[in-house]
Design a protein around this motif. Structure first.
Motif, PDB file in Angstrom:
ATOM      1  N   PRO A   1      45.380  39.993  51.599  1.00  0.00           N
ATOM      2  CA  PRO A   1      44.176  40.003  50.860  1.00  0.00           C
ATOM      3  C   PRO A   1      44.149  41.483  50.334  1.00  0.00           C
ATOM      4  N   PHE A   2      43.504  41.449  48.985  1.00  0.00           N
ATOM      5  CA  PHE A   2      43.342  42.353  48.667  1.00  0.00           C
ATOM      6  C   PHE A   2      44.372  43.243  47.781  1.00  0.00           C
ATOM      7  N   GLY A   3      45.385  42.591  48.254  1.00  0.00           N
ATOM      8  CA  GLY A   3      47.194  42.977  47.790  1.00  0.00           C
ATOM      9  C   GLY A   3      47.296  42.675  45.810  1.00  0.00           C
ATOM     10  N   ILE A   4      48.010  43.554  45.302  1.00  0.00           N
ATOM     11  CA  ILE A   4      48.679  43.229  44.268  1.00  0.00           C
ATOM     12  C   ILE A   4      48.985  41.517  43.763  1.00  0.00           C
ATOM     13  N   GLY A   5      48.599  40.703  43.044  1.00  0.00           N
ATOM     14  CA  GLY A   5      48.765  39.018  43.019  1.00  0.00           C
ATOM     15  C   GLY A   5      47.364  38.259  43.949  1.00  0.00           C
ATOM     16  N   SER A   6      46.542  39.299  44.544  1.00  0.00           N
ATOM     17  CA  SER A   6      45.664  38.602  45.499  1.00  0.00           C
ATOM     18  C   SER A   6      44.320  37.585  44.687  1.00  0.00           C
ATOM     19  N   GLY A   7      43.721  36.825  44.877  1.00  0.00           N
ATOM     20  CA  GLY A   7      42.611  36.256  44.237  1.00  0.00           C
ATOM     21  C   GLY A   7      41.601  36.465  44.703  1.00  0.00           C
ATOM     22  N   VAL A   8      41.522  37.605  45.447  1.00  0.00           N
ATOM     23  CA  VAL A   8      39.786  38.722  45.942  1.00  0.00           C
ATOM     24  C   VAL A   8      40.571  40.049  45.616  1.00  0.00           C
ATOM     25  N   TRP A   9      40.330  40.811  44.415  1.00  0.00           N
ATOM     26  CA  TRP A   9      39.709  42.327  44.633  1.00  0.00           C
ATOM     27  C   TRP A   9      41.190  42.139  44.446  1.00  0.00           C
ATOM     28  N   PRO A  10      42.408  42.273  42.919  1.00  0.00           N
ATOM     29  CA  PRO A  10      43.848  42.543  43.202  1.00  0.00           C
ATOM     30  C   PRO A  10      44.283  43.755  43.023  1.00  0.00           C
ATOM     31  N   GLY A  11      45.175  44.349  44.524  1.00  0.00           N
ATOM     32  CA  GLY A  11      45.408  46.048  43.733  1.00  0.00           C
ATOM     33  C   GLY A  11      44.092  46.583  44.275  1.00  0.00           C
ATOM     34  N   LEU A  12      43.243  46.153  45.625  1.00  0.00           N
ATOM     35  CA  LEU A  12      42.622  47.057  46.208  1.00  0.00           C
ATOM     36  C   LEU A  12      43.708  47.423  46.843  1.00  0.00           C
ATOM     37  N   ALA A  13      44.269  47.109  47.395  1.00  0.00           N
ATOM     38  CA  ALA A  13      44.822  47.580  48.374  1.00  0.00           C
ATOM     39  C   ALA A  13      45.726  48.492  48.676  1.00  0.00           C
ATOM     40  N   LYS A  14      46.623  48.915  47.151  1.00  0.00           N
ATOM     41  CA  LYS A  14      47.247  49.356  46.454  1.00  0.00           C
ATOM     42  C   LYS A  14      46.801  50.761  46.203  1.00  0.00           C
ATOM     43  N   VAL A  15      45.108  50.574  45.959  1.00  0.00           N
ATOM     44  CA  VAL A  15      44.699  51.810  45.531  1.00  0.00           C
ATOM     45  C   VAL A  15      44.993  52.272  46.543  1.00  0.00           C
ATOM     46  N   ALA A  16      44.118  51.834  47.609  1.00  0.00           N
ATOM     47  CA  ALA A  16      43.775  52.755  49.021  1.00  0.00           C
ATOM     48  C   ALA A  16      44.760  53.306  49.424  1.00  0.00           C
ATOM     49  N   GLU A  17      46.213  52.163  49.548  1.00  0.00           N
ATOM     50  CA  GLU A  17      47.137  53.394  49.998  1.00  0.00           C
ATOM     51  C   GLU A  17      47.569  54.759  49.183  1.00  0.00           C
ATOM     52  N   GLU A  18      47.799  54.342  47.761  1.00  0.00           N
ATOM     53  CA  GLU A  18      48.072  55.463  47.335  1.00  0.00           C
ATOM     54  C   GLU A  18      46.809  56.545  47.067  1.00  0.00           C
ATOM     55  N   ALA A  19      45.622  56.506  47.506  1.00  0.00           N
ATOM     56  CA  ALA A  19      44.914  57.446  47.270  1.00  0.00           C
ATOM     57  C   ALA A  19      44.671  57.969  48.916  1.00  0.00           C
ATOM     58  N   GLY A  20      45.163  57.546  50.009  1.00  0.00           N
ATOM     59  CA  GLY A  20      45.718  58.036  51.576  1.00  0.00           C
ATOM     60  C   GLY A  20      47.089  58.267  50.838  1.00  0.00           C
ATOM     61  N   GLU A  21      47.883  58.263  50.223  1.00  0.00           N
ATOM     62  CA  GLU A  21      48.907  58.856  50.009  1.00  0.00           C
ATOM     63  C   GLU A  21      48.914  60.574  48.609  1.00  0.00           C
ATOM     64  N   LEU A  22      47.732  60.497  48.348  1.00  0.00           N
ATOM     65  CA  LEU A  22      47.885  61.604  47.544  1.00  0.00           C
ATOM     66  C   LEU A  22      46.731  63.122  48.359  1.00  0.00           C
ATOM     67  N   LEU A  23      45.953  62.854  49.103  1.00  0.00           N
ATOM     68  CA  LEU A  23      45.173  62.947  50.666  1.00  0.00           C
ATOM     69  C   LEU A  23      46.271  63.696  51.274  1.00  0.00           C
ATOM     70  N   GLN A  24      47.133  62.536  51.498  1.00  0.00           N
ATOM     71  CA  GLN A  24      48.043  63.908  53.013  1.00  0.00           C
ATOM     72  C   GLN A  24      48.469  65.371  52.335  1.00  0.00           C
TER      73      GLN A  24
END
Length: 187
Positions: free
Chosen positions: A5-28
């Motif tokens: 869900p929310f991943g790349i290629g998902s039917g609901v808000w695709p790419g949302l999980a990837k943005v959360a992951e990359e934002a977390g890495e940037l915050l670190q």
């Protein structure tokens, strides 16, 4: 990835999980830069500037995918453009008006003065072993005050002995008695 869900290629808000992951890495990386006071070399030997560049690029790519996959590219681009102008304005103002550096100054330390009663005793009090003038009543036989030589006895110039009389023995009805520190009769 299509099944997440929310991943790349998902039917609901695709790419949302990837943005959360990359934002977390940037915050670190940002947290490590703040912790080192802005120095790009981290204690583990990694180059924080290089990691910042990588994570910013990853986050921009994830945001680009999220906006394109969800049809909000134009709206996000307008918002980003307006925000960028605001940030640039803040930067220009901050560059012109720099607040003074915070300096902490402590007031000078003043020694604490002891109360009057605790200050150095007078010479009379020292000679009487700490007792002040007129603060004791006893006979010369029981006087234990040190003399200036240090042995028990009377202090020169002071009377620790029997009461003086004007016209009779101490305590007689015909004479008056006088003890140091009291006024009575004449002698």
């Amino acid at each position: 990835m299509a099944g997440e869900p929310f991943g790349i290629g998902s039917g609901v808000w695709p790419g949302l999980a990837k943005v959360a992951e990359e934002a977390g890495e940037l915050l670190q990386v940002v947290g490590k830069l703040v912790a080192t006071g802005g120095h790009p070399e981290h204690y583990d030997g990694s180059d924080l500037r290089a990691r910042l560049v990588e994570e910013c690029g990853d986050l921009l790519a994830a945001i680009g995918y999220l906006t394109a996959a969800n049809g909000i590219e134009a709206e996000v681009a307008r918002r980003a453009s307006g925000k960028r102008e605001i940030f640039d304005g803040w930067h220009r103002r901050e560059a012109i008006v720099k607040p003074p550096a915070l300096t902490i100054t402590h007031p000078p330390v003043r020694p604490i003065r002891p109360p009057r009663w605790a200050r150095r005793p007078t010479k009379t009090a020292e000679a009487h072993g700490g007792l002040r003038r007129g603060s004791h009543r006893h006979s010369i036989d029981t006087c234990r005050h040190p003399t200036l030589s240090g042995s028990p006895g009377t202090v020169p110039g002071r009377s620790c002995g029997p009461a003086r009389t004007a016209s009779g023995p101490p305590g007689s009805p015909t004479g008056s008695t006088h003890r140091p520190g009291r006024r009575s009769g004449s002698w």
